[in-house]
Structures are given as C-alpha cells and as structure tokens.
Design a protein around this motif. Structure first.
Motif, PDB file in Angstrom:
ATOM      1  N   SER A  47      46.644  -2.961  22.189  1.00 25.63           N
ATOM      2  CA  SER A  47      46.709  -4.138  21.133  1.00 25.63           C
ATOM      3  C   SER A  47      46.281  -3.349  19.383  1.00 25.63           C
ATOM      4  N   PRO A  48      47.389  -3.512  19.222  1.00 23.98           N
ATOM      5  CA  PRO A  48      48.582  -4.184  18.859  1.00 23.98           C
ATOM      6  C   PRO A  48      49.969  -2.904  19.998  1.00 23.98           C
ATOM      7  N   VAL A  49      50.336  -3.163  20.702  1.00 22.41           N
ATOM      8  CA  VAL A  49      50.961  -2.332  21.929  1.00 22.41           C
ATOM      9  C   VAL A  49      52.015  -1.046  21.265  1.00 22.41           C
ATOM     10  N   ARG A  50      51.213  -0.076  21.400  1.00 20.42           N
ATOM     11  CA  ARG A  50      52.373   1.595  21.510  1.00 20.42           C
ATOM     12  C   ARG A  50      52.564   1.834  22.292  1.00 20.42           C
ATOM     13  N   PHE A  51      53.628   2.526  21.761  1.00 15.15           N
ATOM     14  CA  PHE A  51      53.781   3.728  22.590  1.00 15.15           C
ATOM     15  C   PHE A  51      53.565   4.949  22.350  1.00 15.15           C
ATOM     16  N   MET A  52      53.990   5.576  22.556  1.00 13.67           N
ATOM     17  CA  MET A  52      54.516   7.333  22.373  1.00 13.67           C
ATOM     18  C   MET A  52      55.564   8.335  23.171  1.00 13.67           C
ATOM     19  N   VAL A  53      56.292   8.741  22.294  1.00 10.14           N
ATOM     20  CA  VAL A  53      57.087   9.912  22.993  1.00 10.14           C
ATOM     21  C   VAL A  53      57.221  10.605  22.228  1.00 10.14           C
ATOM     22  N   LEU A 130      53.060  18.048  16.106  1.00 11.71           N
ATOM     23  CA  LEU A 130      52.693  18.136  17.043  1.00 11.71           C
ATOM     24  C   LEU A 130      52.632  19.506  17.836  1.00 11.71           C
ATOM     25  N   GLY A 131      53.625  20.546  16.986  1.00  7.73           N
ATOM     26  CA  GLY A 131      53.391  21.820  17.589  1.00  7.73           C
ATOM     27  C   GLY A 131      55.115  21.979  17.214  1.00  7.73           C
ATOM     28  N   ASP A 132      55.599  21.917  18.776  1.00  3.46           N
ATOM     29  CA  ASP A 132      57.209  22.444  19.651  1.00  3.46           C
ATOM     30  C   ASP A 132      57.798  20.583  19.766  1.00  3.46           C
ATOM     31  N   HIS A 133      56.687  19.957  19.454  1.00  2.00           N
ATOM     32  CA  HIS A 133      57.605  18.897  20.068  1.00  2.00           C
ATOM     33  C   HIS A 133      56.676  17.677  17.964  1.00  2.00           C
ATOM     34  N   VAL A 134      57.584  16.806  18.452  1.00  2.00           N
ATOM     35  CA  VAL A 134      56.578  15.861  17.315  1.00  2.00           C
ATOM     36  C   VAL A 134      56.736  14.298  18.000  1.00  2.00           C
ATOM     37  N   GLY A 135      55.740  13.911  17.569  1.00  2.00           N
ATOM     38  CA  GLY A 135      55.814  12.168  18.530  1.00  2.00           C
ATOM     39  C   GLY A 135      56.016  11.054  17.839  1.00  2.00           C
ATOM     40  N   PHE A 136      56.649  10.828  18.460  1.00  2.00           N
ATOM     41  CA  PHE A 136      57.545   9.558  17.718  1.00  2.00           C
ATOM     42  C   PHE A 136      56.221   7.703  18.235  1.00  2.00           C
ATOM     43  N   LEU A 137      55.409   7.667  16.994  1.00  2.00           N
ATOM     44  CA  LEU A 137      54.335   6.488  17.629  1.00  2.00           C
ATOM     45  C   LEU A 137      55.764   4.759  17.753  1.00  2.00           C
ATOM     46  N   LEU A 138      55.841   4.319  18.430  1.00  2.00           N
ATOM     47  CA  LEU A 138      56.776   3.324  18.437  1.00  2.00           C
ATOM     48  C   LEU A 138      56.322   2.330  18.915  1.00  2.00           C
ATOM     49  N   ALA A 139      56.633   0.953  17.938  1.00  2.00           N
ATOM     50  CA  ALA A 139      55.979  -0.484  18.348  1.00  2.00           C
ATOM     51  C   ALA A 139      56.887  -1.209  19.450  1.00  2.00           C
ATOM     52  N   PRO A 140      57.164  -1.365  20.419  1.00  2.00           N
ATOM     53  CA  PRO A 140      58.308  -2.409  21.654  1.00  2.00           C
ATOM     54  C   PRO A 140      58.891  -3.444  20.912  1.00  2.00           C
ATOM     55  N   SER A 141      59.421  -3.878  20.948  1.00  2.00           N
ATOM     56  CA  SER A 141      61.145  -4.754  19.991  1.00  2.00           C
ATOM     57  C   SER A 141      61.375  -5.510  21.676  1.00  2.00           C
ATOM     58  N   GLN A 142      61.437  -5.109  22.192  1.00  2.00           N
ATOM     59  CA  GLN A 142      62.517  -5.485  23.339  1.00  2.00           C
ATOM     60  C   GLN A 142      62.393  -4.648  25.184  1.00  2.00           C
ATOM     61  N   ILE A 143      62.129  -5.909  25.945  1.00  2.00           N
ATOM     62  CA  ILE A 143      62.481  -4.792  27.063  1.00  2.00           C
ATOM     63  C   ILE A 143      62.406  -5.251  28.121  1.00  2.00           C
ATOM     64  N   GLU A 144      63.051  -4.906  28.623  1.00  2.00           N
ATOM     65  CA  GLU A 144      64.012  -5.315  30.434  1.00  2.00           C
ATOM     66  C   GLU A 144      63.969  -4.138  31.726  1.00  2.00           C
ATOM     67  N   ALA A 145      62.836  -4.914  32.560  1.00  2.00           N
ATOM     68  CA  ALA A 145      62.179  -4.462  33.528  1.00  2.00           C
ATOM     69  C   ALA A 145      62.098  -4.940  35.012  1.00  2.00           C
ATOM     70  N   ASP A 146      62.564  -4.101  35.679  1.00  2.00           N
ATOM     71  CA  ASP A 146      62.275  -4.743  36.953  1.00  2.00           C
ATOM     72  C   ASP A 146      61.357  -3.387  37.551  1.00  2.00           C
ATOM     73  N   PRO A 147      60.620  -4.179  37.832  1.00  2.00           N
ATOM     74  CA  PRO A 147      59.459  -2.843  38.451  1.00  2.00           C
ATOM     75  C   PRO A 147      58.659  -2.881  39.801  1.00  2.00           C
ATOM     76  N   GLY A 148      60.091  -3.353  40.794  1.00  2.00           N
ATOM     77  CA  GLY A 148      59.861  -3.515  41.608  1.00  2.00           C
ATOM     78  C   GLY A 148      60.823  -1.500  42.209  1.00  2.00           C
ATOM     79  N   THR A 149      61.361  -1.070  40.923  1.00  2.00           N
ATOM     80  CA  THR A 149      62.355  -0.116  41.340  1.00  2.00           C
ATOM     81  C   THR A 149      61.280   1.114  40.633  1.00  2.00           C
ATOM     82  N   GLU A 150      60.991   2.482  42.106  1.00  2.00           N
ATOM     83  CA  GLU A 150      59.699   3.671  41.863  1.00  2.00           C
ATOM     84  C   GLU A 150      60.611   4.221  40.825  1.00  2.00           C
ATOM     85  N   PRO A 151      59.699   4.734  39.878  1.00  5.00           N
ATOM     86  CA  PRO A 151      60.488   5.741  38.792  1.00  5.00           C
ATOM     87  C   PRO A 151      60.464   7.163  39.218  1.00  5.00           C
TER      88      PRO A 151
END
Length: 166
Positions: A47-53, A130-151
């Motif tokens: 809270s708030p929801v944040r994601f990093m890639v 972050l070194g050889d990578h760059v972290g992108f801090l994200l705020a989700p705005s739309q989500i579509e999900a089928d949680p029954g599918t294994e990743p």
C-alpha cells in the motif's frame, strides 16, 4: 564490499515465475516497440501497490523502456515456453518479435501480449541504476488475469540462450 561473492549456492534450486516486459516509446514520428523475457521482478509494496522489474542495460528493451511512460508486464503460462523463447532468445535489434505473436496496442502504445494469461499495464514512476540492470518502479493501472493458469517458471527456461548477455 566485495563484488566477487559467488551467489550460486544461495540461489541454486530457487524457482520463480518469468515475465515478459513490453515497452513503446515515440521519438519524432517513429514509435519503437520492444519486449524481453525477465526473471528479476517482484511486488515491492502493498500500500500503495508497487512492482519492480529489472531490465539489462544490454537489452534493446531497456533502450526503449528508458523513455517509456508505461510498461506491460506479462506472465506467460507454463505451456508458453515458445513465447518465452521468442522474447528471451531473440533481440529486437534483429527480429520483429511482435510479428510472431498475438498482441494489441495498450495505453501509451505499449504492446499487450493477448495470449498471456496474466497481464499488467503499469505507469513508470522511477528508474534505478542497479549495476548491469535498471529497476523500473511501477504503479499498476490495469490488470487482466486468469489466476488458474500456472506461470512459466525459471526452471523451464534455463536452457534458453539470451539474445543479449546481461
């Protein structure tokens, strides 16, 4: 702090979901699209929801994403190894990845991979070196999900040859 620490024993045997990150940026009249397979990603706030890639600086996707306002984050299903290989083994410097998969244009022109069972569109809030990578801090705005599918898991793509080295 030593940078020569061998972390293999720490991470060996750990498994985690893989992601395909997509980006679009416009310079002048040209729009560049890109996407890559990513293993370094996590929710980093409730809270708030944040994601990093985290995207390798060697990647074409990084060069496009560094100017993007929105990113697409996709979780391929366990049976979508071919899609993961498309985005993990090829570089957009040489291959039109989007000509070989199903997608639609999302907010900000970001490619949305319609065959992925979990998709998130997120606003880029910040970027961190972050070194050889760059972290992108994200705020989700739309989500579509089928949680029954294994990743698709890291263990399922260990043998892929990366389009660019990290």
């Amino acid at each position: 702090m030593s940078t020569d620490v061998d972390t293999d024993a720490f991470v060996s045997g750990l498994d985690y979901p893989m992601y395909i990150v997509t980006a679009a940026s416009t310079e002048g009249f040209d729009t560049s699209l890109s996407g890559c397979l990513v293993g370094f990603a996590t929710q980093c706030s409730i809270s708030p929801v944040r994601f990093m890639v985290c995207i390798s600086k060697q990647n074409r996707t990084y060069r496009v994403a560094r100017n993007a306002k929105v990113l697409g984050v996709h979780v391929p299903g366990s049976g979508q190894r071919e899609l993961a290989a498309l985005f993990g083994e090829n570089t957009g410097d040489e291959v039109d990845k989007f000509g070989s998969c199903n997608w639609r244009e999302g907010p900000g022109g970001v490619p949305v991979l319609t065959d992925c069972p979990r998709r998130m569109i997120a606003d880029v809030l910040d970027r961190f070196d972050l070194g050889d990578h760059v972290g992108f801090l994200l705020a989700p705005s739309q989500i579509e999900a089928d949680p029954g599918t294994e990743p698709l898991q890291f263990s399922q793509v260990l043998d892929l040859d990366a389009g660019h080295s990290a």
